[in-house]
Design a protein around this motif. Sequence first.
Motif, PDB file in Angstrom:
ATOM      1  N   ALA A   1       0.615   5.599  -0.567  1.00 12.95           N
ATOM      2  CA  ALA A   1       0.268   6.842  -0.486  1.00 12.95           C
ATOM      3  C   ALA A   1       0.623   8.154  -1.821  1.00 12.95           C
ATOM      4  O   ALA A   1       1.877   8.046  -2.302  1.00 12.95           O
TER       5      ALA A   1
ATOM      6  N   PHE B   1      -9.682   1.384   5.236  1.00 15.16           N
ATOM      7  CA  PHE B   1     -10.321   2.679   4.007  1.00 15.16           C
ATOM      8  C   PHE B   1     -10.928   3.426   4.545  1.00 15.16           C
ATOM      9  O   PHE B   1     -12.404   3.199   4.271  1.00 15.16           O
TER      10      PHE B   1
ATOM     11  N   TRP C   1      -5.416   6.011  -2.294  1.00 14.34           N
ATOM     12  CA  TRP C   1      -4.451   4.990  -1.149  1.00 14.34           C
ATOM     13  C   TRP C   1      -4.434   4.007  -2.511  1.00 14.34           C
ATOM     14  O   TRP C   1      -5.317   3.559  -3.127  1.00 14.34           O
TER      15      TRP C   1
ATOM     16  N   TRP D   1      -6.743  -3.739   7.951  1.00 16.95           N
ATOM     17  CA  TRP D   1      -6.612  -1.942   6.969  1.00 16.95           C
ATOM     18  C   TRP D   1      -8.141  -1.271   7.098  1.00 16.95           C
ATOM     19  O   TRP D   1      -9.094  -3.019   6.542  1.00 16.95           O
TER      20      TRP D   1
ATOM     21  N   PRO E   1      -0.420   5.319   8.269  1.00 18.85           N
ATOM     22  CA  PRO E   1      -1.376   4.732   8.391  1.00 18.85           C
ATOM     23  C   PRO E   1      -1.175   4.470  10.433  1.00 18.85           C
ATOM     24  O   PRO E   1      -0.395   4.927  10.514  1.00 18.85           O
TER      25      PRO E   1
ATOM     26  N   TYR F   1      -4.593  11.793   0.331  1.00 17.46           N
ATOM     27  CA  TYR F   1      -3.631  10.817   0.219  1.00 17.46           C
ATOM     28  C   TYR F   1      -4.787   9.994  -0.779  1.00 17.46           C
ATOM     29  O   TYR F   1      -6.126  10.249  -0.620  1.00 17.46           O
TER      30      TYR F   1
ATOM     31  N   TYR G   1      -6.542   3.969   6.940  1.00 20.36           N
ATOM     32  CA  TYR G   1      -6.109   4.769   5.902  1.00 20.36           C
ATOM     33  C   TYR G   1      -6.955   6.184   5.573  1.00 20.36           C
ATOM     34  O   TYR G   1      -7.984   5.008   4.827  1.00 20.36           O
TER      35      TYR G   1
ATOM     36  N   ILE H   1       1.021  -1.012   0.216  1.00 17.42           N
ATOM     37  CA  ILE H   1      -0.010   0.042  -0.057  1.00 17.42           C
ATOM     38  C   ILE H   1       1.262   1.397   0.232  1.00 17.42           C
ATOM     39  O   ILE H   1       1.767   1.023   1.060  1.00 17.42           O
TER      40      ILE H   1
END
Length: 257
Positions: A6, A128, A16, A126, A208, A14, A166, A4
């Motif tokens: 940015a 988002f 991702w 993770w 993150p 950002y 994130y 991952i």
Amino acid sequence: MIKIEALSAFSDNYIWLLQDQQSKRVAVVDPGDAAPVKAWLQAHSDWTLSDILITHHHADHVGGVEQLRSETGARVYGPANETIPGRDQALVDGERIEVLGLTLQVIEVPGHTLGHIAFYQGDHHWLFCGDTLFAAGCGRLFEGSPAQMHNSLQRLAALPDSTLVYCAHEYTLSNLRFAHAVEPDNPAVAARLQQVSEWREQGRISLPSQLALERATNPFLRAAETSVKEMVASREGRAMGSEGEVFAALRAWKDHF
């Protein structure tokens, strides 16, 4: 293996970029500007953009979608309850999608906008989360109510401690200054403020974050803490009746901080 990265956009966004090292396919989250993504693809000419994930409809999150979709044929996923340009699949709470061989769970998190969603990958933890949960903060309430945002943040806060956050903006330093005003005696906030100040002076990204750190330092996840309730009650001149009231007062304070 997924990497991952940015990609910076505008002044503090950002985008991702998720890279599948085996298939040479990438997915992007909230490409408000096509240019950074196109630049990355041009520099990695053997890679293909296969998926575009959208959390909400604001222009700084969707502005690059149609150009990227038309040039790459990438599939666009976005919230069912918002108008998303080029959307191929409309997503609702609890739905699961497969992207780059990963299973992503959709979590509806209204507040910043009414149809805002987050994507959670349970194997790697993770998250988002667009403009809902920020490092040491949360999004402004452009469409939803304080109660909606508080409930959305509680849903995200229930994810595992190790969850990597994130989010979509580099707001961490300003958020921590507010967190320090709310809890001036919280050593975890003071330590994080010092660390992130050093990182930003070095030009280093602050993301993150990790959910355990957010629970220790993010005032919007700490409305039940005595120190937070007492500070808000002191500012408001009255005791708060519920965590929701504390949250609403915190969000109003932050709006003018």
